[in-house]
Scaffold this motif. Structure first.
Motif, PDB file in Angstrom:
ATOM      1  N   ARG A  44     -17.458   3.650  80.144  1.00  0.00           N
ATOM      2  CA  ARG A  44     -18.870   3.427  79.830  1.00  0.00           C
ATOM      3  C   ARG A  44     -19.317   1.996  80.091  1.00  0.00           C
ATOM      4  N   LEU A  45     -18.434   1.054  79.843  1.00  0.00           N
ATOM      5  CA  LEU A  45     -18.794  -0.342  80.046  1.00  0.00           C
ATOM      6  C   LEU A  45     -18.616  -0.792  81.490  1.00  0.00           C
ATOM      7  N   GLY A  46     -17.666  -0.198  82.197  1.00  0.00           N
ATOM      8  CA  GLY A  46     -17.314  -0.662  83.529  1.00  0.00           C
ATOM      9  C   GLY A  46     -16.165  -1.651  83.433  1.00  0.00           C
ATOM     10  N   ALA A  47     -15.461  -1.831  84.546  1.00  0.00           N
ATOM     11  CA  ALA A  47     -14.242  -2.638  84.546  1.00  0.00           C
ATOM     12  C   ALA A  47     -14.477  -4.081  84.108  1.00  0.00           C
ATOM     13  N   ASP A  48     -15.454  -4.745  84.710  1.00  0.00           N
ATOM     14  CA  ASP A  48     -15.666  -6.162  84.399  1.00  0.00           C
ATOM     15  C   ASP A  48     -16.114  -6.376  82.962  1.00  0.00           C
ATOM     16  N   ASN A  49     -17.050  -5.560  82.489  1.00  0.00           N
ATOM     17  CA  ASN A  49     -17.542  -5.715  81.118  1.00  0.00           C
ATOM     18  C   ASN A  49     -16.456  -5.405  80.094  1.00  0.00           C
ATOM     19  N   TYR A  50     -15.621  -4.434  80.417  1.00  0.00           N
ATOM     20  CA  TYR A  50     -14.518  -4.112  79.501  1.00  0.00           C
ATOM     21  C   TYR A  50     -13.545  -5.291  79.411  1.00  0.00           C
ATOM     22  N   SER A  51     -13.231  -5.883  80.552  1.00  0.00           N
ATOM     23  CA  SER A  51     -12.320  -7.030  80.554  1.00  0.00           C
ATOM     24  C   SER A  51     -12.895  -8.192  79.745  1.00  0.00           C
ATOM     25  N   LYS A  52     -14.197  -8.426  79.896  1.00  0.00           N
ATOM     26  CA  LYS A  52     -14.840  -9.499  79.138  1.00  0.00           C
ATOM     27  C   LYS A  52     -14.778  -9.218  77.640  1.00  0.00           C
ATOM     28  N   MET A  53     -14.982  -7.945  77.283  1.00  0.00           N
ATOM     29  CA  MET A  53     -14.923  -7.579  75.875  1.00  0.00           C
ATOM     30  C   MET A  53     -13.528  -7.829  75.299  1.00  0.00           C
ATOM     31  N   ILE A  54     -12.503  -7.459  76.059  1.00  0.00           N
ATOM     32  CA  ILE A  54     -11.129  -7.657  75.609  1.00  0.00           C
ATOM     33  C   ILE A  54     -10.829  -9.147  75.455  1.00  0.00           C
TER      34      ILE A  54
END
Length: 204
Positions: A44-54
């Motif tokens: 749902r977030l997409g790869a880049d946004n998920y990585s930033k969240m982590i």
């Protein structure tokens, strides 16, 4: 957005703590035990946004302490596929990247470096930027932490999709969960072949 709505269904409050988010990420969203909520959020977030969240999540000092002190949380963090990892997609000739390139400070394993070494590292960094990467979620034990771009280009291992050089806390967490440094996983071996004379015995 959709990600916030999904977290709300998992019982995460409006202003969750880092500990709340971590528990939600490692929870079983399907009830089957086969997948984690991280998979849904990644989609749902997409790869880049998920990585930033982590990255933002693991920047919180209490997260590492929570995992260390909670045996159930530690087990889930080790067994579930929730860490963003990347690998080169050599099947495609495209130079476009599906994720933000992983940057790492390459190390040759020697403390003495000259200008030629620096030139080689710059060339390696340029090559990394021109190769397409695909991001997946993985367990820490299946990921290596990149500290050598030459080895990365040569062996194409699954690496953490985060610059661990500038994120020592995340590197420490991944090591706790089972990751190893790329330079530690590669061993160099040399063999010396001896050619015997016409009447002599051969060497092994």
């Amino acid at each position: 957005g959709a990600a916030n709505a999904f977290l709300a269904r998992l019982g995460v409050r409006t202003n969750p703590t880092a500990h709340d988010l971590l528990r939600a990420l490692l929870s079983d969203s399907s009830g089957s035990g086969s997948s984690s909520s991280a998979t849904v959020l990644h989609e749902r977030l997409g790869a880049d946004n998920y990585s930033k969240m982590i990255c933002e999540l693991l920047a919180e000092p209490q997260v590492l302490e929570s995992i260390r002190s909670d045996s159930k949380l530690l087990k889930a963090a080790r067994s579930r596929k929730w860490l963003p990892a990347v690998k080169f997609d050599d099947a495609s000739a495209s130079t476009a990247t599906t994720t933000t390139p992983t940057t790492a400070t390459a190390s040759s394993g020697s403390k003495e470096k000259d200008d030629d070494d620096d030139d080689d590292l710059d060339a390696d960094a340029a090559k990394l930027k021109n190769r397409r990467r695909v991001q997946i979620l993985s367990r820490a034990k299946d990921i290596v932490l990149c500290d050598n771009n030459q080895y990365l280009l040569l062996f194409n291992p699954l690496t953490l999709a985060v610059d661990v050089v500038s994120n020592p806390r995340m590197a420490g967490l991944c090591q706790l969960l089972g990751s190893k440094w790329l330079s530690e996983e590669v061993t160099e071996s040399f063999s010396v072949s001896s050619s015997g004379g016409s009447g002599g015995g051969g060497g092994s």
